[in-house]
Scaffold this motif. Sequence first.
Motif, PDB file in Angstrom:
ATOM      1  N   LEU A 275       0.837  -1.201   0.000  1.00 42.79           N
ATOM      2  CA  LEU A 275       0.000   0.000   0.000  1.00 42.79           C
ATOM      3  C   LEU A 275       0.871   1.249   0.000  1.00 42.79           C
TER       4      LEU A 275
ATOM      5  N   TRP B 132      -0.323   7.672   1.938  1.00 43.69           N
ATOM      6  CA  TRP B 132      -1.479   8.433   1.495  1.00 43.69           C
ATOM      7  C   TRP B 132      -1.089   9.637   0.632  1.00 43.69           C
TER       8      TRP B 132
ATOM      9  N   ARG C  24       0.061   8.425  -2.756  1.00 47.19           N
ATOM     10  CA  ARG C  24      -1.064   7.908  -3.545  1.00 47.19           C
ATOM     11  C   ARG C  24      -1.867   9.051  -4.169  1.00 47.19           C
TER      12      ARG C  24
ATOM     13  N   PRO D 258      -4.907  -1.755  -8.555  1.00 46.13           N
ATOM     14  CA  PRO D 258      -4.577  -1.156  -7.263  1.00 46.13           C
ATOM     15  C   PRO D 258      -3.534  -0.056  -7.420  1.00 46.13           C
ATOM     16  N   SER D 259      -3.534   0.883  -6.496  1.00 47.18           N
ATOM     17  CA  SER D 259      -2.661   2.052  -6.611  1.00 47.18           C
ATOM     18  C   SER D 259      -1.193   1.663  -6.681  1.00 47.18           C
TER      19      SER D 259
ATOM     20  N   CYS E  44      -9.337  -2.227  -5.015  1.00 48.51           N
ATOM     21  CA  CYS E  44      -9.578  -0.792  -5.196  1.00 48.51           C
ATOM     22  C   CYS E  44     -10.699  -0.303  -4.291  1.00 48.51           C
TER      23      CYS E  44
ATOM     24  N   GLU F  92      -9.290   0.085  -0.906  1.00 46.05           N
ATOM     25  CA  GLU F  92      -8.405   1.242  -0.805  1.00 46.05           C
ATOM     26  C   GLU F  92      -9.190   2.549  -0.758  1.00 46.05           C
ATOM     27  N   ASP F  93     -10.364   2.583  -1.402  1.00 48.58           N
ATOM     28  CA  ASP F  93     -11.136   3.825  -1.501  1.00 48.58           C
ATOM     29  C   ASP F  93     -12.209   3.959  -0.421  1.00 48.58           C
TER      30      ASP F  93
ATOM     31  N   TYR G 176      -6.021   3.452   5.678  1.00 45.15           N
ATOM     32  CA  TYR G 176      -4.864   4.159   6.218  1.00 45.15           C
ATOM     33  C   TYR G 176      -5.026   4.397   7.716  1.00 45.15           C
TER      34      TYR G 176
END
Length: 439
Positions: free
Chosen positions: A14, A17, A20, A165-166, A415, A418-419, A431
């Motif tokens: 990951l 933040w 990203r 994914p990021s 995703c 993550e969002d 996060y």
Amino acid sequence: MSDAQRDRPTLLGLLPWGERRAVSDALRTETVGGLVLLVAALVALVWANTPWSGAYEALRDTRFGPSAMGLDLSVGHWASDGLLTIFFLVAGIELKRELVVGELRTPAAAALPVVAALCGMAIPAVLCAVVSSAGGGSPTAWAVPMATDIAFALAVLAVLSTSLPSALRAFLLTLAVVDDLGAILIIAVFFTSDLNLLALGGAVACLVLFWLLQRMRVRGWWWYVALGVAAWVLMYNGGIHATVAGVAMGLILRTTPDGAGGAGRGAEKVSPGDRTAHRLRPFSAGVAVPLFALFAAGVSVSPEALGAVFTRPEPLGVVVGLVAGKAIGIFAGTYFTARFTRAQLNPDLAWADVLGLSVLAGIGFTVALLIGELSFPDPAQADHIKAAVLVASVTAATVAAVLLKRRDRIYRRLCQEEDRDDDADGVPDIYQRNERGAA
């Protein structure tokens, strides 16, 4: 999980933040620009293969510009030497940001993308030279398959509605940034004409003054525009490809603001580099690169022309380099770097994801077309190389689409995780969970 496994670094984990958000902003613009790029390339191909192809060639070869300054250039030449300078300026800023505050700021973090990118440049170049030489041709095209076109790759993902994914997107962006630096170094070293030392000295002087103004925190944009234009003109007349001036200015611009978080008139909220990239990236992705593609991608796709791609050694070497060389180089570089550093792959991902991304990096459209023009001054040979780049990019996109689509359900789940922001505070919950776990 054992303590030894927990202490091992995570590969493609990951993103922080802040990193990203910066990557997402850059890729959002590149994706839209990539779709425009696809349209421009299709228009060029259709136009160049219709009864109106003469009008296309006449427009591309129309010359204008101040001849007294050595700039009486064709429209196609202005697109490659002029508009692509904006593209390389933005690429230079992005590279500087990665080196200062991004993934390349520490040797440990930079090892994976740099090694993967270098392998993804070296293996295609070697394969291209070997295939060309084995077929009795010239290894001149060795540099063509070395670069990745991030905008084209993202456009393919957008057309396929494929989520990544990021971490995978950031890895692809970093590969492309390092590729761009390698491409500009190759252009500067291997594709120079007769050098004019006086003009080059003037270009260097302009860049030094540009750097001094940055050091002195001079904020008047007009100084930098004037110096940038002067450096570009002098670099062009000095015999070095003018796009080198763009990447040099991008590397000079500061990417960290002064007095961040401080008060007073002297505090900067946004660095000059980030401010410049924010303003120029939409023009670069949406105008400059598509216009270059419009005048560079107009090649014949007749059966004879396509047959030449697979029967002539140089175009065949380009296809092998982009499709096979990129996939082998990036995947092998990633795998062996992970083994050497004892890093463990993100448990949510698989090596199949790395392979799919490696194949996707074989889309080498914009810079590959530029280097193809520089490598082969003869228009007929250059058209064969351009056709090879188009064939290879479509092939790589198709194979990557098959590989990545198989995993699309997993990507969409990652995703969404993550969002997810249940408390609507603007920061994804993942996060905050990681911060609480660390505490």
